[in-house]
Scaffold this motif. Structure first.
Motif, PDB file in Angstrom:
ATOM      1  N   GLN A 149       0.831  -1.204   0.000  1.00  0.00           N
ATOM      2  CA  GLN A 149       0.000   0.000   0.000  1.00  0.00           C
ATOM      3  C   GLN A 149       0.866   1.254   0.000  1.00  0.00           C
ATOM      4  O   GLN A 149       1.817   1.369   0.770  1.00  0.00           O
ATOM      5  N   VAL A 150       0.515   2.212  -0.865  1.00  0.00           N
ATOM      6  CA  VAL A 150       1.184   3.509  -0.911  1.00  0.00           C
ATOM      7  C   VAL A 150       0.382   4.481  -0.067  1.00  0.00           C
ATOM      8  O   VAL A 150      -0.786   4.764  -0.362  1.00  0.00           O
ATOM      9  N   LEU A 151       1.005   4.999   0.977  1.00  0.00           N
ATOM     10  CA  LEU A 151       0.296   5.917   1.870  1.00  0.00           C
ATOM     11  C   LEU A 151       0.279   7.339   1.302  1.00  0.00           C
ATOM     12  O   LEU A 151       1.079   7.680   0.418  1.00  0.00           O
ATOM     13  N   ASP A 152      -0.623   8.119   1.820  1.00  0.00           N
ATOM     14  CA  ASP A 152      -0.738   9.526   1.421  1.00  0.00           C
ATOM     15  C   ASP A 152       0.309  10.336   2.185  1.00  0.00           C
ATOM     16  O   ASP A 152       0.016  10.957   3.208  1.00  0.00           O
ATOM     17  N   GLY A 153       1.529  10.341   1.683  1.00  0.00           N
ATOM     18  CA  GLY A 153       2.614  11.040   2.361  1.00  0.00           C
ATOM     19  C   GLY A 153       2.364  12.524   2.494  1.00  0.00           C
ATOM     20  O   GLY A 153       2.671  13.123   3.535  1.00  0.00           O
ATOM     21  N   ARG A 166       6.749  16.109  14.202  1.00  0.00           N
ATOM     22  CA  ARG A 166       7.789  15.776  13.233  1.00  0.00           C
ATOM     23  C   ARG A 166       7.402  14.498  12.477  1.00  0.00           C
ATOM     24  O   ARG A 166       6.596  13.692  12.953  1.00  0.00           O
ATOM     25  N   THR A 167       8.005  14.312  11.298  1.00  0.00           N
ATOM     26  CA  THR A 167       7.732  13.119  10.496  1.00  0.00           C
ATOM     27  C   THR A 167       9.024  12.375  10.189  1.00  0.00           C
ATOM     28  O   THR A 167      10.044  12.975   9.857  1.00  0.00           O
ATOM     29  N   LEU A 168       8.960  11.060  10.311  1.00  0.00           N
ATOM     30  CA  LEU A 168      10.031  10.159   9.892  1.00  0.00           C
ATOM     31  C   LEU A 168       9.427   9.187   8.898  1.00  0.00           C
ATOM     32  O   LEU A 168       8.562   8.373   9.259  1.00  0.00           O
ATOM     33  N   CYS A 169       9.853   9.279   7.645  1.00  0.00           N
ATOM     34  CA  CYS A 169       9.279   8.457   6.587  1.00  0.00           C
ATOM     35  C   CYS A 169      10.324   7.470   6.073  1.00  0.00           C
ATOM     36  O   CYS A 169      11.427   7.874   5.671  1.00  0.00           O
ATOM     37  N   ASP A 170       9.972   6.199   6.068  1.00  0.00           N
ATOM     38  CA  ASP A 170      10.834   5.157   5.522  1.00  0.00           C
ATOM     39  C   ASP A 170      10.546   5.029   4.026  1.00  0.00           C
ATOM     40  O   ASP A 170       9.426   4.699   3.624  1.00  0.00           O
ATOM     41  N   ASP A 181       9.682  12.965  -2.780  1.00  0.00           N
ATOM     42  CA  ASP A 181      10.287  14.226  -2.365  1.00  0.00           C
ATOM     43  C   ASP A 181      10.614  14.103  -0.887  1.00  0.00           C
ATOM     44  O   ASP A 181       9.765  14.308  -0.017  1.00  0.00           O
ATOM     45  N   ALA A 182      11.854  13.736  -0.585  1.00  0.00           N
ATOM     46  CA  ALA A 182      12.248  13.532   0.809  1.00  0.00           C
ATOM     47  C   ALA A 182      12.167  14.811   1.611  1.00  0.00           C
ATOM     48  O   ALA A 182      11.964  14.777   2.832  1.00  0.00           O
ATOM     49  N   GLY A 183      12.308  15.947   0.957  1.00  0.00           N
ATOM     50  CA  GLY A 183      12.251  17.217   1.655  1.00  0.00           C
ATOM     51  C   GLY A 183      10.883  17.536   2.232  1.00  0.00           C
ATOM     52  O   GLY A 183      10.747  18.461   3.031  1.00  0.00           O
ATOM     53  N   ARG A 184       9.886  16.771   1.843  1.00  0.00           N
ATOM     54  CA  ARG A 184       8.542  16.986   2.389  1.00  0.00           C
ATOM     55  C   ARG A 184       8.450  16.509   3.838  1.00  0.00           C
ATOM     56  O   ARG A 184       7.530  16.903   4.563  1.00  0.00           O
ATOM     57  N   PHE A 185       9.402  15.666   4.246  1.00  0.00           N
ATOM     58  CA  PHE A 185       9.394  15.096   5.588  1.00  0.00           C
ATOM     59  C   PHE A 185      10.589  15.620   6.382  1.00  0.00           C
ATOM     60  O   PHE A 185      11.630  15.944   5.817  1.00  0.00           O
ATOM     61  N   ASP A 186      10.445  15.672   7.690  1.00  0.00           N
ATOM     62  CA  ASP A 186      11.555  16.120   8.525  1.00  0.00           C
ATOM     63  C   ASP A 186      12.751  15.189   8.386  1.00  0.00           C
ATOM     64  O   ASP A 186      13.906  15.645   8.300  1.00  0.00           O
TER      65      ASP A 186
END
Length: 358
Positions: A149-153, A166-170, A181-186
């Motif tokens: 499943q692709v989440l709504d990042g 804060r957000t930590l995205c794997d 876009d990694a810059g969308r997450f902390d």
């Protein structure tokens, strides 16, 4: 820019390799580089400068791929270790919001803090809505390992920002096939041995500038120094001013390989890679007569007794079984023949199952 055909030509696995979600395929360019390096090593010609150049190239390539400056990228080895740095940096009592059923390397580092942190789990589809003013960190995989499943990042990032969380995205199951876009997450963490086809033991941590001060460099070693060769002896600690302060000492040959494989994906058209992978997954869903997922390159189906996985493997497909499901992953080296091979196997398994029930 590397053409899609040139990228595909770098990968030559046996037909039916549908398992990039477990581990990627070594590109020929990487194999050549590693073989040549082993020969140099055997001759006593180990060249540290060559490895340092490889680390720099891999860092720059990943930064380009996920849309952040190279100064915002640290090198790591495993997702759990990078997430562990984040967990160790959170204040006592902080609430960490996780996805129920997410991969353990994204969850265990926070659970391992025992009573110091409050860890809460919610279904993937409820993640954004579950973020509250009391949430300190949202830790989640953009693409879920067990289900694809692709989440709504974007939705998660916006909801977190609205309450100061804060957000930590794997990005492990995303970077390499999905435009991100990694810059969308902390913070993001990525193991590079899956969709980026690098050697195992290579990974990346991205740290947004405004989030850097929240992190304690608990794994700081000589390679995290401002000038590693000039700051590698105590007693003073002079860490790099940017995200390199979170670097770990690189495993040399692994990073020589990562520079080649990650460089390939950074040089290609990410949109074309994504369309190709998603298109093959959609073709399998359509062939099975089932509604597609959310545009993922990963197809998973219920398989509690392993019947579907066994049928796929008998047909020559390399797949994985995860959480009572069979997982099929499409990447650049796959084509319509792989879809048909998997479709025939799954149709046969379904027919056999129907006959047994009669």
């Amino acid at each position: 820019m590397l053409t899609f055909d040139d990228l595909r030509d770098q990968f030559r696995p046996r037909p039916g390799h549908l398992d990039a979600a477990t581990a990627g395929v070594a590109p020929t360019r990487m194999l050549q580089a590693l073989r040549a390096d082993l020969e140099r090593w055997g001759d006593g010609g180990l060249d540290v400068a060559r490895y340092e150049d490889a680390v720099a190239r891999a860092r720059a390539a990943f930064a380009s791929l996920v849309g952040v400056p190279a100064s915002r990228v640290a090198i790591g080895g495993q997702v759990s270790a990078m997430a562990g740095t984040v967990a160790a940096s959170l204040p006592d009592g902080a609430e960490v919001l996780c996805v129920d059923g997410d991969f353990s390397s994204v969850v265990f580092p926070f659970l391992a803090q025992g009573d110091r942190l409050r860890v809460r789990h919610v279904p993937a589809g409820d993640l954004a809505a579950a973020i509250s003013p009391g949430t300190g960190l949202v830790a989640f995989s953009l693409v879920q390992s067990a289900t694809g499943q692709v989440l709504d990042g974007e939705g998660v990032a916006a909801a977190a920002a609205a309450v100061g969380a804060r957000t930590l995205c794997d990005l492990t199951q995303a970077a390499g096939w999905l435009r991100v876009d990694a810059g969308r997450f902390d913070l993001t963490v990525t193991a590079a041995y899956k969709w980026l086809c690098a050697p195992r033991g290579t990974g990346f941590l991205t740290v947004r500038a405004d989030a850097q001060e929240m992190l304690r460099p608990v794994q700081a070693g000589w390679y995290a120094g401002d000038d590693p060769w000039a700051s590698c002896y105590g007693p003073e600690m002079r860490l790099a001013r940017d995200a390199r302060r979170f670097d770990v000492s690189p495993a040399w040959q692994a990073w020589l390989g990562a520079a080649e494989s990650v460089g390939l994906f950074a040089a290609a058209d990410a949109g074309e890679v994504e369309r190709h992978a998603r298109g093959l997954a959609d073709a399998l869903w359509t062939g099975l007569g089932l509604p597609g997922s959310d545009g993922s390159a990963i197809v998973t189906l219920p398989d509690p007794d392993g019947t579907r996985r066994a049928a796929l493997e008998r047909a020559g497909c390399r797949v994985a079984g995860r959480a009572g499901r069979v997982r099929v992953a499409f990447h650049v080296w796959n084509d319509r023949d792989d879809v048909d091979r998997a479709l025939d196997a799954l149709t046969s398994a379904r027919t056999a199952g129907s006959a047994e029930r009669r």
